[in-house]
Design a protein around this motif. Structure first.
Motif, PDB file in Angstrom:
ATOM      1  N   ALA A   1     -16.811 -15.701   7.191  1.00  0.00           N
ATOM      2  CA  ALA A   1     -17.587 -16.807   6.620  1.00  0.00           C
ATOM      3  C   ALA A   1     -17.024 -17.119   5.235  1.00  0.00           C
ATOM      4  O   ALA A   1     -16.517 -16.230   4.551  1.00  0.00           O
ATOM      5  N   PRO A   2     -17.125 -18.399   4.830  1.00  0.00           N
ATOM      6  CA  PRO A   2     -16.554 -18.766   3.525  1.00  0.00           C
ATOM      7  C   PRO A   2     -17.211 -18.030   2.357  1.00  0.00           C
ATOM      8  O   PRO A   2     -16.550 -17.709   1.376  1.00  0.00           O
ATOM      9  N   ASP A   3     -18.500 -17.740   2.488  1.00  0.00           N
ATOM     10  CA  ASP A   3     -19.213 -17.104   1.381  1.00  0.00           C
ATOM     11  C   ASP A   3     -19.503 -15.653   1.762  1.00  0.00           C
ATOM     12  O   ASP A   3     -20.347 -15.387   2.620  1.00  0.00           O
ATOM     13  N   LYS A   4     -18.767 -14.726   1.145  1.00  0.00           N
ATOM     14  CA  LYS A   4     -18.896 -13.313   1.533  1.00  0.00           C
ATOM     15  C   LYS A   4     -18.965 -12.391   0.329  1.00  0.00           C
ATOM     16  O   LYS A   4     -18.385 -12.668  -0.707  1.00  0.00           O
ATOM     17  N   ALA A   5     -19.640 -11.275   0.506  1.00  0.00           N
ATOM     18  CA  ALA A   5     -19.582 -10.194  -0.477  1.00  0.00           C
ATOM     19  C   ALA A   5     -18.432  -9.266  -0.065  1.00  0.00           C
ATOM     20  O   ALA A   5     -17.838  -9.444   1.007  1.00  0.00           O
ATOM     21  N   SER A   6     -18.142  -8.268  -0.889  1.00  0.00           N
ATOM     22  CA  SER A   6     -16.910  -7.484  -0.715  1.00  0.00           C
ATOM     23  C   SER A   6     -17.025  -6.428   0.397  1.00  0.00           C
ATOM     24  O   SER A   6     -17.017  -5.222   0.148  1.00  0.00           O
ATOM     25  N   ILE A   7     -17.129  -6.934   1.608  1.00  0.00           N
ATOM     26  CA  ILE A   7     -17.207  -6.097   2.809  1.00  0.00           C
ATOM     27  C   ILE A   7     -16.208  -6.674   3.817  1.00  0.00           C
ATOM     28  O   ILE A   7     -16.193  -7.884   4.034  1.00  0.00           O
ATOM     29  N   VAL A   8     -15.362  -5.798   4.378  1.00  0.00           N
ATOM     30  CA  VAL A   8     -14.418  -6.265   5.399  1.00  0.00           C
ATOM     31  C   VAL A   8     -14.595  -5.403   6.641  1.00  0.00           C
ATOM     32  O   VAL A   8     -14.368  -4.189   6.610  1.00  0.00           O
ATOM     33  N   SER A   9     -15.007  -6.053   7.733  1.00  0.00           N
ATOM     34  CA  SER A   9     -15.215  -5.367   9.002  1.00  0.00           C
ATOM     35  C   SER A   9     -14.060  -5.747   9.914  1.00  0.00           C
ATOM     36  O   SER A   9     -13.692  -6.923   9.978  1.00  0.00           O
ATOM     37  N   PHE A  10     -13.502  -4.783  10.621  1.00  0.00           N
ATOM     38  CA  PHE A  10     -12.361  -5.134  11.473  1.00  0.00           C
ATOM     39  C   PHE A  10     -12.223  -4.183  12.655  1.00  0.00           C
ATOM     40  O   PHE A  10     -12.879  -3.139  12.713  1.00  0.00           O
ATOM     41  N   ASN A  11     -11.373  -4.597  13.570  1.00  0.00           N
ATOM     42  CA  ASN A  11     -10.982  -3.735  14.686  1.00  0.00           C
ATOM     43  C   ASN A  11      -9.489  -3.840  14.883  1.00  0.00           C
ATOM     44  O   ASN A  11      -8.873  -4.848  14.509  1.00  0.00           O
ATOM     45  N   ILE A  12      -8.917  -2.792  15.466  1.00  0.00           N
ATOM     46  CA  ILE A  12      -7.480  -2.799  15.764  1.00  0.00           C
ATOM     47  C   ILE A  12      -7.322  -2.750  17.274  1.00  0.00           C
ATOM     48  O   ILE A  12      -7.929  -1.880  17.929  1.00  0.00           O
ATOM     49  N   GLU A  13      -6.549  -3.675  17.757  1.00  0.00           N
ATOM     50  CA  GLU A  13      -6.333  -3.796  19.196  1.00  0.00           C
ATOM     51  C   GLU A  13      -5.918  -2.452  19.797  1.00  0.00           C
ATOM     52  O   GLU A  13      -5.015  -1.779  19.274  1.00  0.00           O
ATOM     53  N   GLY A  14      -6.593  -2.052  20.851  1.00  0.00           N
ATOM     54  CA  GLY A  14      -6.192  -0.840  21.568  1.00  0.00           C
ATOM     55  C   GLY A  14      -6.697   0.454  20.947  1.00  0.00           C
ATOM     56  O   GLY A  14      -6.442   1.534  21.477  1.00  0.00           O
ATOM     57  N   ALA A  15      -7.403   0.370  19.821  1.00  0.00           N
ATOM     58  CA  ALA A  15      -7.898   1.603  19.181  1.00  0.00           C
ATOM     59  C   ALA A  15      -9.410   1.494  19.005  1.00  0.00           C
ATOM     60  O   ALA A  15      -9.912   0.464  18.535  1.00  0.00           O
ATOM     61  N   HIS A  16     -10.133   2.548  19.376  1.00  0.00           N
ATOM     62  CA  HIS A  16     -11.576   2.514  19.160  1.00  0.00           C
ATOM     63  C   HIS A  16     -11.870   2.716  17.671  1.00  0.00           C
ATOM     64  O   HIS A  16     -11.183   3.490  16.992  1.00  0.00           O
TER      65      HIS A  16
END
Ligand code: PMP
Length: 420
Positions: free
Chosen positions: A342-357
């Protein structure tokens, strides 16, 4: 300059804030984990505490600690003064209209349950609607579901788009003559999305509907002025804003608190007790049955002093630089998907890596000294909306550095190597 040699967005702001100096206040950041310097990227779960907070609590414990409100002896009076000064300190920080609008609870979760069980049970009946959002932490879902079981209220959910942004117009469509409360998060703990709460409050208030904001993830990142916002209830968790655990804060507009019956009974919340009839104190004491979190309140006041001394704007600018750099570094990694753009965010980055749980990613990062949170982040409905079982969440606090973002990116590349 970034490690890639490019100027960074928000870089000047990052330079203006002396992060190395601030880091000295957090002894735990000197720790090694598996022989590597700790990179602590889990502040959204609970932030680390500066020496100043621990010192304030120790000072009280060593010099004037006693139970509050009930003693005539000197220590009890001094202790009561410090405890009530902490309330004043919180009221000033939030710009509450009066100190008595601040209720100390045992946690943010308890504060939301208090509103649900006291205000909710007194003001809602079967068929009445409460609106939450798809971004909510379980703490702002389950208390309303418990009330649904008890009273037959209806829970409506304001949707988000695929980037995790709050869809204001869709929210507005949910407002109906049966809506009795809007209870939404200010900032998403799982994605960092900032909800346009000013517009939410305006739309709700235009229809006479009160608003509760879950400010747990907003308070560490921005200055909150409850009068400017106009929220009826504002809840936050001191342990996420560099303060202690074991205490939560409920701000309630005076007229709202006054219309709420007690929810827990016991000592301290009563005016007088007999077996025939008991009368109750006015807020906030009406909602503070039993011995409150005394040392913790004093620690919270010290945490607010600490953040204010650093300057909210300087901290926010520093964190914006970290967020921009982390987003840039991580999104350059093939196979890595950031959830929540989202354009307006606080300093949190959530992510996933393909093929890895996510759990495997978290374990590998941990072995490299990088502490992140993995899982559903107590936001299972949000994970369902995103179509993922879990994410890896890196959350940044005032003490994190650009070099730590580089360490995170390097550790993620290691995961990619291992998962081929
Ligand atoms: N709401 C949000 C948005 C949160 O992030 C959290 C903590 N993860 C809570 C509520 C609950 O806070 P606590 O566990 O301190 O009561």
């Amino acid at each position: 300059m970034s490690a890639l040699g490019k100027p960074l967005p928000g870089h000047n702001a990052v330079q203006a804030f002396d992060v190395q100096r601030a880091r000295q206040d957090f002894p735990i950041l000197q720790r090694q984990v598996y022989g590597k310097p700790l990179v602590f990227l889990d502040s959204a779960a609970s932030s680390q505490k500066p020496r100043q907070v621990m010192a304030a609590m120790t000072r009280m414990a060593e010099t004037c600690y006693a139970n509050v409100h009930r003693g005539i002896h000197k220590l009890s009076q001094e202790s009561t003064d410090l405890f009530e000064q902490a309330r004043t300190r919180v009221a000033r920080h939030l710009n509450a209209a009066k100190d008595d609008e601040i209720v100390f609870t045992r946690g943010a979760t308890e504060a939301i349950n208090l509103v649900a069980q006291s205000w909710g049970a007194a003001h809602l009946k079967a068929g009445d609607e409460v609106i939450v959002s798809a971004l909510e932490h379980h703490a702002n879902i389950v208390p309303w579901q418990l009330l649904r079981q008890r009273l037959g209220i209806v829970l409506k959910v304001a949707p988000i788009d695929d980037s995790g942004a709050f869809l204001f117009e869709e929210f507005e469509k949910l407002l109906s003559p049966r809506t009795r409360l809007v209870a939404v998060t200010h900032v998403s703990n799982a994605l960092g999305t900032i909800v346009p709460v000013e517009a939410v409050i305006r739309a709700a208030h235009a229809r006479g509907i009160p608003v509760l904001l879950d400010g747990c993830q907003a308070m560490p990142h921005r200055r909150v002025d409850v009068q400017a916002l106009g929220a009826d209830f504002y809840v936050f968790a001191p342990h996420k804003i560099y303060g202690p655990t074991g205490i939560g804060v409920l701000y309630g507009k005076w007229e709202r608190l006054m219309e709420m019956p007690p929810w827990q009974g016991g000592g301290e919340m009563i005016a007088s007790v007999s077996f025939e009839e008991t009368t109750f104190k006015e807020p906030p004491h009406r909602f503070e049955a039993g011995t409150p979190p005394i040392l913790e309140a004093v620690g919270l006041a010290a945490a607010l002093d600490y953040v204010e001394a650093l300057g909210h704007e300087a901290v926010a600018a520093h964190e914006a630089g970290l967020l921009a750099y982390a987003t840039e570094r991580l999104s350059a990694i093939a196979g890595l998907t950031i959830h929540g753009t989202a354009p307006d965010k606080a300093s949190i980055v959530s992510f996933n890596i393909e093929g890895a749980h996510a759990h495997d990613v978290g374990t590998i990062l941990d072995r490299q000294g990088v502490a992140v949170r993995v899982g559903h982040h107590c936001a299972e409905p949000l994970m369902h909306r995103l179509g993922v079982p879990a994410t890896v969440r890196a959350s940044f606090g005032l003490y994190n550095t650009l070099e730590e973002v580089d360490r995170l990116a390097a550790a993620v590349l290691k995961v990619k190597e291992l998962f081929g």
